[in-house]
Write a protein that holds these residues in place. Structure first.
Motif, PDB file in Angstrom:
ATOM      1  N   THR A  17      -5.761  -0.448  -7.121  1.00 10.59           N
ATOM      2  CA  THR A  17      -6.951  -0.402  -6.264  1.00 10.59           C
ATOM      3  C   THR A  17      -8.056   0.407  -6.931  1.00 10.59           C
ATOM      4  OG1 THR A  17      -5.652  -0.648  -4.233  1.00 10.59           O
ATOM      5  CG2 THR A  17      -7.841   0.336  -4.025  1.00 10.59           C
ATOM      6  N   GLU A  18      -7.688   1.557  -7.503  1.00 19.13           N
ATOM      7  CA  GLU A  18      -8.675   2.400  -8.192  1.00 19.13           C
ATOM      8  C   GLU A  18      -9.215   1.696  -9.440  1.00 19.13           C
ATOM      9  OE1 GLU A  18      -6.425   5.899  -8.899  1.00 19.13           O
ATOM     10  OE2 GLU A  18      -6.448   6.541  -6.787  1.00 19.13           O
ATOM     11  N   SER A  72       0.106   0.460  -6.160  1.00 21.50           N
ATOM     12  CA  SER A  72      -0.969  -0.113  -5.358  1.00 21.50           C
ATOM     13  C   SER A  72      -2.224   0.741  -5.459  1.00 21.50           C
ATOM     14  CB  SER A  72      -0.528  -0.230  -3.897  1.00 21.50           C
ATOM     15  OG  SER A  72      -1.603  -0.621  -3.073  1.00 21.50           O
ATOM     16  N   ARG A  73      -2.074   2.050  -5.379  1.00 25.79           N
ATOM     17  CA  ARG A  73      -3.233   2.939  -5.477  1.00 25.79           C
ATOM     18  C   ARG A  73      -3.857   2.873  -6.870  1.00 25.79           C
ATOM     19  NH1 ARG A  73       0.230   5.797  -2.099  1.00 25.79           N
ATOM     20  NH2 ARG A  73       1.085   7.148  -3.725  1.00 25.79           N
ATOM     21  N   ALA A  77       0.794  -1.226   0.000  1.00 25.58           N
ATOM     22  CA  ALA A  77       0.000   0.000   0.000  1.00 25.58           C
ATOM     23  C   ALA A  77       0.827   1.277   0.000  1.00 25.58           C
ATOM     24  CB  ALA A  77      -0.939  -0.003   1.199  1.00 25.58           C
ATOM     25  N   ARG A 129       2.634   3.863  -5.342  1.00 23.83           N
ATOM     26  CA  ARG A 129       1.660   4.477  -6.242  1.00 23.83           C
ATOM     27  C   ARG A 129       0.953   3.405  -7.069  1.00 23.83           C
ATOM     28  NH1 ARG A 129      -0.625   9.516  -6.835  1.00 23.83           N
ATOM     29  NH2 ARG A 129       1.397  10.411  -6.301  1.00 23.83           N
ATOM     30  N   HIS A 140     -13.135  -5.117  -4.934  1.00 20.22           N
ATOM     31  CA  HIS A 140     -12.156  -4.768  -3.899  1.00 20.22           C
ATOM     32  C   HIS A 140     -11.472  -6.052  -3.427  1.00 20.22           C
ATOM     33  CE1 HIS A 140     -13.933  -0.744  -3.699  1.00 20.22           C
ATOM     34  NE2 HIS A 140     -15.100  -1.372  -3.799  1.00 20.22           N
TER      35      HIS A 140
END
Length: 294
Positions: free
Chosen positions: A207-208, A203-204, A198, A201, A216
């Protein structure tokens, strides 16, 4: 306590070499009274006589000879220091401190550093493994010179942050799995996953990407080392979403890459101080810009 001036030491050495105040004055392009003043100041600072006159020739005393020996080394060190600094100012040598993630260090930097070594072998690049946030903070406080950072980033006063590369994020899947030609969030969310941790970047981004499709997923494991993730994919532990740089080697035959639908891109930027870029740093920036893609 007053420090001993290198100019005074230079005068003492010149007298020892030439055997007279007059020769020292000519060689140093100084007025004779100035040479006498230098020696007087040195003797006052040392608290002992440094020179003796015998038969019209000036020679160092025992204390003077010891100081002359040390002075020669100090003057040589000072000259070498100035030469080293001038070489760095001219971009012929120097040290450049660079921060980047493990992925950039493993696959994007080697080619640039190899080209730099051929063109400027005396430039030493010191690499630190850092997150983008850490890289920008260290650039701002002056402990880094160049950073490779994930984009987008908010503006940082005093720093230039420019787009560098855009690489597609791909699904890395064990070759023995039955996988679609294009990996969707629905399909990947149903598989065991190995994802970046997490703090990254990437990971973000992933996730998005999943969240936009209403998913999710919980990964089996999270890592911050892409080569280790690929090794786990090759062992059949799970699938991963990783950027694919065109310059990277062909994946392990136990891995297949699938494009994502919808597509996803990992964007990187080059960051450096906006003003006062040293020539050695500029040489590093130049070889990095040659790898710009996207």
């Amino acid at each position: 306590m007053r420090e001993i001036s290198l100019d005074r030491l230079r005068t003492l050495v010149a007298i020892a070499d030439g055997g007279s105040f007059a020769d020292a004055a000519r060689n140093l392009h100084l007025a004779p009274p100035t040479v006498s003043l230098h020696i007087a100041e040195l003797e006052e600072r040392i608290g002992a006589q440094l020179l003796s006159r015998k038969r019209g020739q000036v020679r160092p005393t025992a204390i003077g000879e010891a100081l002359v020996e040390r002075a020669r080394r100090l003057l040589a060190d000072a000259a070498q220091a100035m030469d080293d600094v001038q070489r760095q100012v001219m971009g012929l040598a120097g040290r450049v401190r660079l921060g980047a993630s493990t992925g950039a260090i493993a696959h994007l930097l080697p080619q640039a550093l190899d080209e730099l070594r051929e063109q400027h072998p005396a430039i030493d690049v010191q690499v630190a493994v850092l997150t983008s946030h850490e890289t920008l903070a260290r650039l701002a406080d002056g402990t880094l010179d160049v950073g490779l950072v994930a984009l987008p980033q908010p503006p940082v006063a005093g720093l230039a942050i420019k787009p560098w590369r855009r690489d597609p994020v791909m699904a890395f899947v064990p070759a023995h799995w039955r996988s679609p030609a294009r990996a969707t969030p629905e399909w990947l969310a149903a598989q065991p996953l190995i994802l970046n941790d997490a703090t990254t970047r990437l990971s973000r981004l992933t996730t998005e990407w999943f969240a936009a499709a209403g998913h999710h997923p919980m990964p089996r494991i999270q890592l911050n080392y892409n080569d280790a993730i690929k090794s786990l994919v090759a062992a059949g532990y799970g699938a991963a979403l990783l950027p694919h740089e065109s310059t990277t080697p062909t994946p392990d035959p136990r891995i297949v890459m699938r494009p994502l639908r919808p597509s996803l891109w990992r964007r990187l930027g080059i960051a450096h101080r906006a003003a006062g870029v040293e020539r050695s740093t500029q040489h590093v920036l130049d070889v990095l810009w040659k790898q710009r893609l996207g």
